[in-house]
Design a protein around this motif. Sequence first.
Motif, PDB file in Angstrom:
ATOM      1  N   SER A   1       0.824  -1.216   0.000  1.00  0.00           N
ATOM      2  CA  SER A   1       0.000   0.000   0.000  1.00  0.00           C
ATOM      3  C   SER A   1       0.857   1.264   0.000  1.00  0.00           C
ATOM      4  O   SER A   1       0.467   2.271  -0.590  1.00  0.00           O
ATOM      5  CB  SER A   1      -0.959   0.007   1.184  1.00  0.00           C
ATOM      6  N   VAL A   2       1.998   1.227   0.651  1.00  0.00           N
ATOM      7  CA  VAL A   2       2.887   2.395   0.629  1.00  0.00           C
ATOM      8  C   VAL A   2       3.507   2.570  -0.753  1.00  0.00           C
ATOM      9  O   VAL A   2       3.579   3.687  -1.283  1.00  0.00           O
ATOM     10  CB  VAL A   2       3.980   2.265   1.712  1.00  0.00           C
ATOM     11  N   LEU A   3       3.926   1.474  -1.364  1.00  0.00           N
ATOM     12  CA  LEU A   3       4.556   1.578  -2.682  1.00  0.00           C
ATOM     13  C   LEU A   3       3.559   1.927  -3.787  1.00  0.00           C
ATOM     14  O   LEU A   3       3.951   2.489  -4.818  1.00  0.00           O
ATOM     15  CB  LEU A   3       5.266   0.278  -3.029  1.00  0.00           C
ATOM     16  N   ALA A   4       2.289   1.619  -3.598  1.00  0.00           N
ATOM     17  CA  ALA A   4       1.285   1.890  -4.628  1.00  0.00           C
ATOM     18  C   ALA A   4       0.784   3.328  -4.613  1.00  0.00           C
ATOM     19  O   ALA A   4       0.101   3.752  -5.546  1.00  0.00           O
ATOM     20  CB  ALA A   4       0.108   0.939  -4.451  1.00  0.00           C
ATOM     21  N   GLN A   5       1.119   4.079  -3.585  1.00  0.00           N
ATOM     22  CA  GLN A   5       0.648   5.464  -3.519  1.00  0.00           C
ATOM     23  C   GLN A   5       1.398   6.317  -4.536  1.00  0.00           C
ATOM     24  O   GLN A   5       2.605   6.192  -4.696  1.00  0.00           O
ATOM     25  CB  GLN A   5       0.860   6.041  -2.123  1.00  0.00           C
ATOM     26  N   PRO A   6       0.667   7.200  -5.221  1.00  0.00           N
ATOM     27  CA  PRO A   6       1.322   8.070  -6.200  1.00  0.00           C
ATOM     28  C   PRO A   6       2.182   9.131  -5.510  1.00  0.00           C
ATOM     29  O   PRO A   6       1.926   9.517  -4.371  1.00  0.00           O
ATOM     30  CB  PRO A   6       0.166   8.711  -6.957  1.00  0.00           C
ATOM     31  N   ALA A   7       3.179   9.594  -6.216  1.00  0.00           N
ATOM     32  CA  ALA A   7       4.073  10.614  -5.674  1.00  0.00           C
ATOM     33  C   ALA A   7       3.353  11.948  -5.615  1.00  0.00           C
ATOM     34  O   ALA A   7       2.533  12.281  -6.471  1.00  0.00           O
ATOM     35  CB  ALA A   7       5.316  10.739  -6.541  1.00  0.00           C
ATOM     36  N   LYS A   8       3.665  12.720  -4.601  1.00  0.00           N
ATOM     37  CA  LYS A   8       3.051  14.045  -4.455  1.00  0.00           C
ATOM     38  C   LYS A   8       4.051  15.088  -4.947  1.00  0.00           C
ATOM     39  O   LYS A   8       4.810  15.658  -4.184  1.00  0.00           O
ATOM     40  CB  LYS A   8       2.672  14.282  -3.006  1.00  0.00           C
ATOM     41  N   THR A   9       4.022  15.348  -6.238  1.00  0.00           N
ATOM     42  CA  THR A   9       5.004  16.243  -6.845  1.00  0.00           C
ATOM     43  C   THR A   9       4.538  17.693  -6.901  1.00  0.00           C
ATOM     44  O   THR A   9       5.307  18.561  -7.267  1.00  0.00           O
ATOM     45  CB  THR A   9       5.324  15.788  -8.277  1.00  0.00           C
ATOM     46  N   GLN A  10       3.299  17.960  -6.557  1.00  0.00           N
ATOM     47  CA  GLN A  10       2.796  19.327  -6.641  1.00  0.00           C
ATOM     48  C   GLN A  10       2.867  20.019  -5.294  1.00  0.00           C
ATOM     49  O   GLN A  10       1.922  20.650  -4.845  1.00  0.00           O
ATOM     50  CB  GLN A  10       1.366  19.311  -7.152  1.00  0.00           C
TER      51      GLN A  10
ATOM     52  N   LEU B   1      -5.960   2.605   3.448  1.00  0.00           N
ATOM     53  CA  LEU B   1      -5.450   1.239   3.596  1.00  0.00           C
ATOM     54  C   LEU B   1      -4.113   1.240   4.326  1.00  0.00           C
ATOM     55  O   LEU B   1      -3.854   0.373   5.173  1.00  0.00           O
ATOM     56  CB  LEU B   1      -5.305   0.570   2.229  1.00  0.00           C
ATOM     57  N   THR B   2      -3.267   2.217   4.058  1.00  0.00           N
ATOM     58  CA  THR B   2      -1.982   2.325   4.741  1.00  0.00           C
ATOM     59  C   THR B   2      -2.166   2.588   6.231  1.00  0.00           C
ATOM     60  O   THR B   2      -1.516   1.958   7.067  1.00  0.00           O
ATOM     61  CB  THR B   2      -1.130   3.446   4.108  1.00  0.00           C
ATOM     62  N   ILE B   3      -3.053   3.493   6.566  1.00  0.00           N
ATOM     63  CA  ILE B   3      -3.291   3.821   7.977  1.00  0.00           C
ATOM     64  C   ILE B   3      -3.866   2.627   8.727  1.00  0.00           C
ATOM     65  O   ILE B   3      -3.412   2.285   9.821  1.00  0.00           O
ATOM     66  CB  ILE B   3      -4.217   5.046   8.083  1.00  0.00           C
ATOM     67  N   ILE B   4      -4.842   1.966   8.130  1.00  0.00           N
ATOM     68  CA  ILE B   4      -5.468   0.817   8.787  1.00  0.00           C
ATOM     69  C   ILE B   4      -4.480  -0.320   8.965  1.00  0.00           C
ATOM     70  O   ILE B   4      -4.401  -0.936  10.037  1.00  0.00           O
ATOM     71  CB  ILE B   4      -6.710   0.372   7.995  1.00  0.00           C
ATOM     72  N   SER B   5      -3.702  -0.617   7.933  1.00  0.00           N
ATOM     73  CA  SER B   5      -2.733  -1.717   8.045  1.00  0.00           C
ATOM     74  C   SER B   5      -1.613  -1.373   9.024  1.00  0.00           C
ATOM     75  O   SER B   5      -1.101  -2.263   9.718  1.00  0.00           O
ATOM     76  CB  SER B   5      -2.172  -2.097   6.677  1.00  0.00           C
ATOM     77  N   ALA B   6      -1.239  -0.110   9.131  1.00  0.00           N
ATOM     78  CA  ALA B   6      -0.223   0.283  10.108  1.00  0.00           C
ATOM     79  C   ALA B   6      -0.738   0.114  11.534  1.00  0.00           C
ATOM     80  O   ALA B   6      -0.002  -0.339  12.424  1.00  0.00           O
ATOM     81  CB  ALA B   6       0.219   1.717   9.872  1.00  0.00           C
ATOM     82  N   LEU B   7      -2.011   0.467  11.758  1.00  0.00           N
ATOM     83  CA  LEU B   7      -2.591   0.281  13.083  1.00  0.00           C
ATOM     84  C   LEU B   7      -2.705  -1.199  13.446  1.00  0.00           C
ATOM     85  O   LEU B   7      -2.413  -1.592  14.581  1.00  0.00           O
ATOM     86  CB  LEU B   7      -3.961   0.952  13.152  1.00  0.00           C
ATOM     87  N   ILE B   8      -3.108  -2.021  12.485  1.00  0.00           N
ATOM     88  CA  ILE B   8      -3.183  -3.462  12.739  1.00  0.00           C
ATOM     89  C   ILE B   8      -1.800  -4.023  12.995  1.00  0.00           C
ATOM     90  O   ILE B   8      -1.600  -4.862  13.884  1.00  0.00           O
ATOM     91  CB  ILE B   8      -3.873  -4.179  11.561  1.00  0.00           C
ATOM     92  N   PHE B   9      -0.806  -3.569  12.243  1.00  0.00           N
ATOM     93  CA  PHE B   9       0.565  -4.023  12.438  1.00  0.00           C
ATOM     94  C   PHE B   9       1.059  -3.691  13.843  1.00  0.00           C
ATOM     95  O   PHE B   9       1.669  -4.528  14.511  1.00  0.00           O
ATOM     96  CB  PHE B   9       1.477  -3.375  11.388  1.00  0.00           C
ATOM     97  N   ALA B  10       0.768  -2.483  14.311  1.00  0.00           N
ATOM     98  CA  ALA B  10       1.183  -2.087  15.654  1.00  0.00           C
ATOM     99  C   ALA B  10       0.476  -2.917  16.718  1.00  0.00           C
ATOM    100  O   ALA B  10       1.098  -3.341  17.711  1.00  0.00           O
ATOM    101  CB  ALA B  10       0.911  -0.606  15.868  1.00  0.00           C
TER     102      ALA B  10
END
Length: 75
Positions: free
Chosen positions: A19-28, A56-65
């Motif tokens: 989920s972290v790698l699939a997020q688009p870059a914030k270039t603006q 999805l990143t936030i939820i999976s990080a909370l579950i991981f913790a």
Amino acid sequence: MKNLLIAVQVIVSIVLIVSVLAQPAKTQGFSLLTGATDTFYSKNKTRTFEATMSRLTIISALIFAAVTLALNLVK
């Protein structure tokens, strides 16, 4: 119980990495400083792929913790 938690941790860590790698870059980054106009994308940001991946990143990080804490308590 410990083996189940380890398996859950491995699965959640893979989901977190993807989920972290699939997020688009914030270039603006500087467009906010120059006063860029609102676009259709900025008005409907909650329904985009980027917002879904962020949630999805936030939820999976909370579950991981939580699983990490549970593994430390199971010792």
